[in-house]
Design a protein around this motif. Structure first.
Motif, PDB file in Angstrom:
ATOM      1  N   PHE A   1      71.627  47.024  46.289  1.00 18.18           N
ATOM      2  CA  PHE A   1      70.666  47.737  45.443  1.00 18.18           C
ATOM      3  C   PHE A   1      69.305  47.079  45.580  1.00 18.18           C
ATOM      4  O   PHE A   1      69.192  45.885  45.895  1.00 18.18           O
ATOM      5  N   ALA A   2      68.265  47.870  45.341  1.00 18.47           N
ATOM      6  CA  ALA A   2      66.898  47.358  45.365  1.00 18.47           C
ATOM      7  C   ALA A   2      66.237  47.647  44.031  1.00 18.47           C
ATOM      8  O   ALA A   2      66.467  48.707  43.439  1.00 18.47           O
ATOM      9  N   GLY A   3      65.417  46.728  43.566  1.00 17.81           N
ATOM     10  CA  GLY A   3      64.612  46.963  42.383  1.00 17.81           C
ATOM     11  C   GLY A   3      63.235  47.426  42.813  1.00 17.81           C
ATOM     12  O   GLY A   3      62.600  46.801  43.655  1.00 17.81           O
ATOM     13  N   SER A   4      62.766  48.535  42.259  1.00 22.02           N
ATOM     14  CA  SER A   4      61.446  49.041  42.613  1.00 22.02           C
ATOM     15  C   SER A   4      60.751  49.600  41.380  1.00 22.02           C
ATOM     16  O   SER A   4      61.339  50.386  40.637  1.00 22.02           O
ATOM     17  N   ASP A   5      59.480  49.200  41.192  1.00 20.32           N
ATOM     18  CA  ASP A   5      58.699  49.717  40.072  1.00 20.32           C
ATOM     19  C   ASP A   5      58.106  51.082  40.365  1.00 20.32           C
ATOM     20  O   ASP A   5      57.390  51.638  39.527  1.00 20.32           O
ATOM     21  N   SER A   6      58.382  51.605  41.541  1.00 23.31           N
ATOM     22  CA  SER A   6      57.944  52.953  41.914  1.00 23.31           C
ATOM     23  C   SER A   6      59.129  53.708  42.484  1.00 23.31           C
ATOM     24  O   SER A   6      59.954  53.134  43.200  1.00 23.31           O
ATOM     25  N   ALA A   7      59.213  54.985  42.170  1.00 21.43           N
ATOM     26  CA  ALA A   7      60.293  55.804  42.706  1.00 21.43           C
ATOM     27  C   ALA A   7      60.158  55.956  44.220  1.00 21.43           C
ATOM     28  O   ALA A   7      59.064  55.855  44.777  1.00 21.43           O
ATOM     29  N   LEU A   8      61.272  56.176  44.872  1.00 24.72           N
ATOM     30  CA  LEU A   8      61.276  56.370  46.318  1.00 24.72           C
ATOM     31  C   LEU A   8      60.388  57.544  46.717  1.00 24.72           C
ATOM     32  O   LEU A   8      60.414  58.602  46.089  1.00 24.72           O
ATOM     33  N   LYS A   9      59.638  57.357  47.786  1.00 29.24           N
ATOM     34  CA  LYS A   9      58.866  58.452  48.366  1.00 29.24           C
ATOM     35  C   LYS A   9      59.774  59.277  49.274  1.00 29.24           C
ATOM     36  O   LYS A   9      60.834  58.804  49.697  1.00 29.24           O
ATOM     37  N   PRO A  10      59.396  60.526  49.594  1.00 25.87           N
ATOM     38  CA  PRO A  10      60.251  61.370  50.435  1.00 25.87           C
ATOM     39  C   PRO A  10      60.655  60.696  51.743  1.00 25.87           C
ATOM     40  O   PRO A  10      61.814  60.797  52.168  1.00 25.87           O
ATOM     41  N   ALA A  11      59.730  60.001  52.393  1.00 28.04           N
ATOM     42  CA  ALA A  11      60.057  59.341  53.659  1.00 28.04           C
ATOM     43  C   ALA A  11      61.082  58.235  53.453  1.00 28.04           C
ATOM     44  O   ALA A  11      61.949  57.997  54.312  1.00 28.04           O
ATOM     45  N   GLU A  12      61.003  57.553  52.294  1.00 25.87           N
ATOM     46  CA  GLU A  12      61.970  56.497  52.002  1.00 25.87           C
ATOM     47  C   GLU A  12      63.339  57.075  51.681  1.00 25.87           C
ATOM     48  O   GLU A  12      64.373  56.487  52.037  1.00 25.87           O
ATOM     49  N   VAL A  13      63.365  58.235  51.026  1.00 26.27           N
ATOM     50  CA  VAL A  13      64.638  58.924  50.780  1.00 26.27           C
ATOM     51  C   VAL A  13      65.274  59.313  52.111  1.00 26.27           C
ATOM     52  O   VAL A  13      66.471  59.112  52.335  1.00 26.27           O
ATOM     53  N   ASP A  14      64.477  59.861  53.019  1.00 25.88           N
ATOM     54  CA  ASP A  14      64.998  60.246  54.339  1.00 25.88           C
ATOM     55  C   ASP A  14      65.559  59.033  55.074  1.00 25.88           C
ATOM     56  O   ASP A  14      66.632  59.098  55.679  1.00 25.88           O
ATOM     57  N   ALA A  15      64.836  57.914  55.014  1.00 26.93           N
ATOM     58  CA  ALA A  15      65.290  56.702  55.689  1.00 26.93           C
ATOM     59  C   ALA A  15      66.591  56.185  55.090  1.00 26.93           C
ATOM     60  O   ALA A  15      67.441  55.627  55.804  1.00 26.93           O
ATOM     61  N   SER A  16      66.773  56.391  53.782  1.00 26.44           N
ATOM     62  CA  SER A  16      67.978  55.887  53.119  1.00 26.44           C
ATOM     63  C   SER A  16      69.244  56.574  53.603  1.00 26.44           C
ATOM     64  O   SER A  16      70.341  56.031  53.492  1.00 26.44           O
ATOM     65  N   LYS A  17      69.113  57.765  54.163  1.00 23.00           N
ATOM     66  CA  LYS A  17      70.285  58.513  54.625  1.00 23.00           C
ATOM     67  C   LYS A  17      70.967  57.845  55.806  1.00 23.00           C
ATOM     68  O   LYS A  17      72.140  58.110  56.080  1.00 23.00           O
ATOM     69  N   GLU A  18      70.248  56.963  56.497  1.00 25.17           N
ATOM     70  CA  GLU A  18      70.861  56.202  57.581  1.00 25.17           C
ATOM     71  C   GLU A  18      71.824  55.154  57.043  1.00 25.17           C
ATOM     72  O   GLU A  18      72.780  54.776  57.714  1.00 25.17           O
ATOM     73  N   VAL A  19      71.541  54.660  55.835  1.00 24.60           N
ATOM     74  CA  VAL A  19      72.396  53.652  55.204  1.00 24.60           C
ATOM     75  C   VAL A  19      73.443  54.314  54.323  1.00 24.60           C
ATOM     76  O   VAL A  19      74.615  53.933  54.332  1.00 24.60           O
ATOM     77  N   CYS A  20      73.026  55.303  53.554  1.00 29.46           N
ATOM     78  CA  CYS A  20      73.941  56.058  52.691  1.00 29.46           C
ATOM     79  C   CYS A  20      74.524  57.192  53.544  1.00 29.46           C
ATOM     80  O   CYS A  20      74.062  58.335  53.466  1.00 29.46           O
TER      81      CYS A  20
END
Length: 375
Positions: free
Chosen positions: A106-125
């Motif tokens: 898990f990662a702690g972030s004070d900002s919600a994921l941006k669309p590009a970061e969501v897309d990148a997460s699909k490689e891990v998830c």
């Protein structure tokens, strides 16, 4: 904070909550150099925490939530033999990067994921994607070190000028106008900003973008864009810099202001009187938070431009970034167990004495549901 995707917004009926409860807080492996609110009290009983499988759970990211995670990981480790929660700071940007590289659960972030970061997460998830689960609510204090000035008042346009090197003296007319009785020195302002990509910076610049009437010409972002000034890494770094440097000013999560005994400015918002940086005043702002995410994503939208009486505008929510589906089998059980404790009434009350604002029941119930559904 708003995730850039379509979805209906839901108003959260949040009432002011009593900031109660305490918990054992040991200085346990923080990468932000030290736990900013270390104190001692009794740890919760094992019965208060439903333990997952024994093992190690890795997380990284936001330093604004560092002391909250330090509270939780000590309690969890004491209750759950053989389980270790390891959380390294480094800032929100670094945390999201490590999550999308598959290095942490898990990662702690004070900002919600941006669309590009969501897309990148699909490689891990592999069978899902990264989602935002709000877990820590707090506020950003404008910390300063000016001899003889104890009740400083600032506003959006003035802060924008200070942090973009357009207001360079403490006795500038704009500051004097907000502080007519203060003995402001004829001294250079030493403005300190974050050197690392930071969700705290993102939230602070969202406030400047919203309230400066155009004086802040940059887009809100984790990466600092203002001109001039000094820089330091993480909340601990900027707080230490302000403590050491006379006539300095910066922005930091409230726990670090408290630990370093730094003075915090009140904010002139347009309400009848300036609003002080307190958890109770931040709770008033959270009362009008809205959910901007869809499905199990619980990204929030906050009103940085609030003019409500007693509503402190410089607030932040730290999200735990996790996979909705596709989490690693060897850590999934512990991840769900740890997050379930953190979002519980006991977990939220435990961090309230550290300068944080317990999440309202309506929202925490949604987080609990989302955690239960993680796969």
């Amino acid at each position: 904070m708003k995730l850039q995707r379509n979805g209906r917004s839901k108003a959260l009926a949040i009432g002011a909550m009593a900031l109660v409860g305490s918990l054992s807080l040991a200085a346990c492996g923080s990468d932000d150099n030290a736990d900013p609110k270390a104190s001692g009290s009794a740890a919760p009983s094992a019965a208060a925490i439903a333990c997952g499988k024994a093992g190690q759970l890795l997380g990284a990211g936001s330093t604004a939530q560092q002391s909250a995670v330090d509270v939780w990981k000590v309690a969890y480790g004491n209750a759950c033999a053989g389980s270790t929660i390891t959380y390294s700071g480094g800032g929100s940007g670094a945390g999201v990067q490590q999550f999308n590289q598959g290095k942490v659960a898990f990662a702690g972030s004070d900002s919600a994921l941006k669309p590009a970061e969501v897309d990148a997460s699909k490689e891990v998830c592999k069978t899902g994607q990264g989602i935002n689960l709000p877990l820590v609510a707090g506020l950003i204090a404008i910390v300063y070190n000016v001899d003889g000035v104890d009740n400083l008042v600032l506003d959006g346009p003035t802060l924008a000028g200070i942090f973009d090197s357009k207001i360079v003296k403490w006795n500038d007319p704009a500051i004097v106008k907000l502080n007519p009785t203060a003995k402001l020195p004829d001294a250079e302002i030493q403005a300190v900003h974050r050197s690392d990509d930071s969700g705290t910076t993102d939230n602070f610049t969202k406030y400047l973008e919203k309230t400066s009437a155009g004086a802040w010409p940059y887009k809100a972002a984790k990466t600092w864009a203002g001109k001039g000034g000094q820089s330091a890494a993480q909340n601990a770094g900027v707080s230490a810099q302000v403590k050491q440097v006379k006539n300095s000013i910066s922005y930091a999560e409230l726990a670090y202001a408290q630990t370093n005994n730094l003075k915090s400015a009140a904010i002139a918002t347009g309400a009848s009187k300036p609003v002080e940086a307190t958890a109770a005043n931040a709770a008033t702002t959270f009362a009008k938070a809205k959910i901007a995410g869809t499905g199990s994503d619980l990204a929030l939208s906050l009103d940085y431009g609030t003019k409500d009486e007693g509503a402190y505008p410089l607030v932040l929510v730290t999200y735990e970034i996790v996979c909705d589906k596709g989490n690693k089998a060897e850590t999934l059980d512990t991840l769900k167990s740890f997050l379930t404790y953190a979002i519980s009434d006991g977990g939220q009350q435990a961090i309230s004495t550290k300068g944080y604002v317990p999440l309202p029941k309506e929202l925490s119930d949604k987080v609990k549901t989302a955690v239960t559904a993680l796969a």
